[in-house]
Design an enzyme around this catalytic site. Structure first.
Site, PDB file in Angstrom:
ATOM      1  N   ASP A 196       0.808  -1.221   0.000  1.00 45.13           N
ATOM      2  CA  ASP A 196       0.000   0.000   0.000  1.00 45.13           C
ATOM      3  C   ASP A 196       0.842   1.272   0.000  1.00 45.13           C
ATOM      4  OD1 ASP A 196       0.960  -0.455   2.544  1.00 45.13           O
ATOM      5  OD2 ASP A 196      -0.902   0.060   3.578  1.00 45.13           O
ATOM      6  N   GLU A 279      10.915  -3.393  13.149  1.00 46.56           N
ATOM      7  CA  GLU A 279      12.057  -2.815  12.440  1.00 46.56           C
ATOM      8  C   GLU A 279      13.318  -2.831  13.300  1.00 46.56           C
ATOM      9  OE1 GLU A 279       8.346  -0.438  11.121  1.00 46.56           O
ATOM     10  OE2 GLU A 279       9.166  -1.282  12.972  1.00 46.56           O
TER      11      GLU A 279
END
Length: 341
Positions: A196, A279
């Protein structure tokens, strides 16, 4: 004017040549390899070999009037990633895209796929959070013609339990892509590209020659509107992100790329099932320091990726199932729709 026109034509020819330069060991035929390994099913299509154009890369290179560092050329007409004069081949960019079945899945993969069509020497690893192959995704990948690997990487059952309010979305997908790289890749760079997001094709040339880990800014993230390392005088001094917390690497998933050879020196590296810490957990597992990080996108002064979000859509009504639509085109269109149960 004629020079600019020649440059434009050369650029177009270069991209056409790159689009057809997808070598397989079985020219002219589609080869599908299905491999079952633990909870990951890999369906890999080896793209068909097209006839290569007779015009050499060296001839085309002469028609460009400016070369930038890191293997990129910018002509008077358009941006065009190309080879260095000393390179016949250049590193592969492996794009790992986590996805899952929803109303927007095919439109968003279509948009990303058509961006990747403009990037040479790329391999798209589409990791689906599903237990069964999605024919619509396979059909799209075949249509696009990008070298790809499609893998089924369902989220572990325990994390689907309602007691887990925050789900570690995309972790199984990304770890599945990393596992595939360990088995099949020896060179190049990989990048986590959510389906996206919005990408400028220059991003992929910025990261292509990553030695260990490279970082760059990401736009439209949190209320800060930006996630990036902060540099002063070209040196790292901190982070700019809407959520720093106690994260060692407080940056967006789209803000870094990793060299495949470097990954292979870190056999224990993986992404943790820790919502919000995916992350930093992965980068920590690489045992990397900021002194080893390469800051690309003109020392993190350019934005080539944006954390965009598609408006949520809902399943279609069941009206299309009515008998009055039998023997019409709606029966074919129905196959690619998400319909209320």
């Amino acid at each position: 004017m004629r020079t600019v026109a020649n440059i434009s034509l050369s650029i177009m020819v270069f991209f056409v040549m790159l689009a057809v330069f997808k070598t397989t060991t079985n020219p002219g035929r589609e080869v599908v390899e299905v491999v079952a390994r633990e909870d990951i099913v890999v369906v890999r299509e080896l793209s068909r070999l097209e006839a290569l154009m007779n015009r050499s890369i060296e001839d085309m290179r002469e028609n460009f009037d400016a070369m930038k560092a890191r293997g990129r050329m910018l002509s008077a007409a358009a941006y065009s990633p190309t080879l260095r004069s000393s390179e016949v081949t250049f590193p592969t960019v492996y794009v790992i895209t986590p996805t899952f079945k929803r109303y927007e899945q095919i439109p968003e993969l279509t948009r990303l796929g058509q961006t990747l069509l403009n990037v040479p020497k790329i391999h798209w690893i589409v990791a689906d959070d599903a237990k069964e192959i999605n024919p619509s995704v396979i059909s799209l990948l075949k249509t696009l013609g990008i070298p790809y690997t499609y893998i089924l990487t369902p989220m572990p059952v325990k994390f689907r339990d309602p007691k887990y309010k925050a789900k570690p979305k995309g972790v199984a997908n990304r770890n599945g892509g990393i596992d595939w790289l360990r088995l099949h890749a020896t060179e190049g760079v990989f990048y986590f590209a959510d389906d996206d997001n919005t990408y400028d094709i220059r991003l992929f040339e910025e990261i292509r020659f990553t030695k260990k880990v490279s970082m760059l800014p990401v736009g439209l993230t949190t209320h800060y509107g930006l996630s990036t390392p902060v540099l002063k005088g070209g040196k790292f001094v901190g982070w700019y992100d809407g959520w720093i917390s106690n994260r060692h690497f407080p940056i967006d998933m789209a803000a870094f790329a990793v060299s495949v050879p470097f990954l292979l020196t870190r056999p224990q590296a993986k992404m943790p099932y820790s919502p919000g810490y995916e992350e930093t957990g992965f980068l920590d597992s690489l045992n990397i320091t900021m002194n080893e990080v390469e800051f690309v996108a003109d020392n993190c002064t350019k934005i080539y990726v944006w954390h965009t979000k598609t408006q949520k859509n809902y399943a279609s009504s069941r009206d299309i199932l009515k008998k009055q639509w039998d023997d019409t085109n709606l029966r074919e269109l129905q196959k690619v729709m998400v319909i209320k149960k």
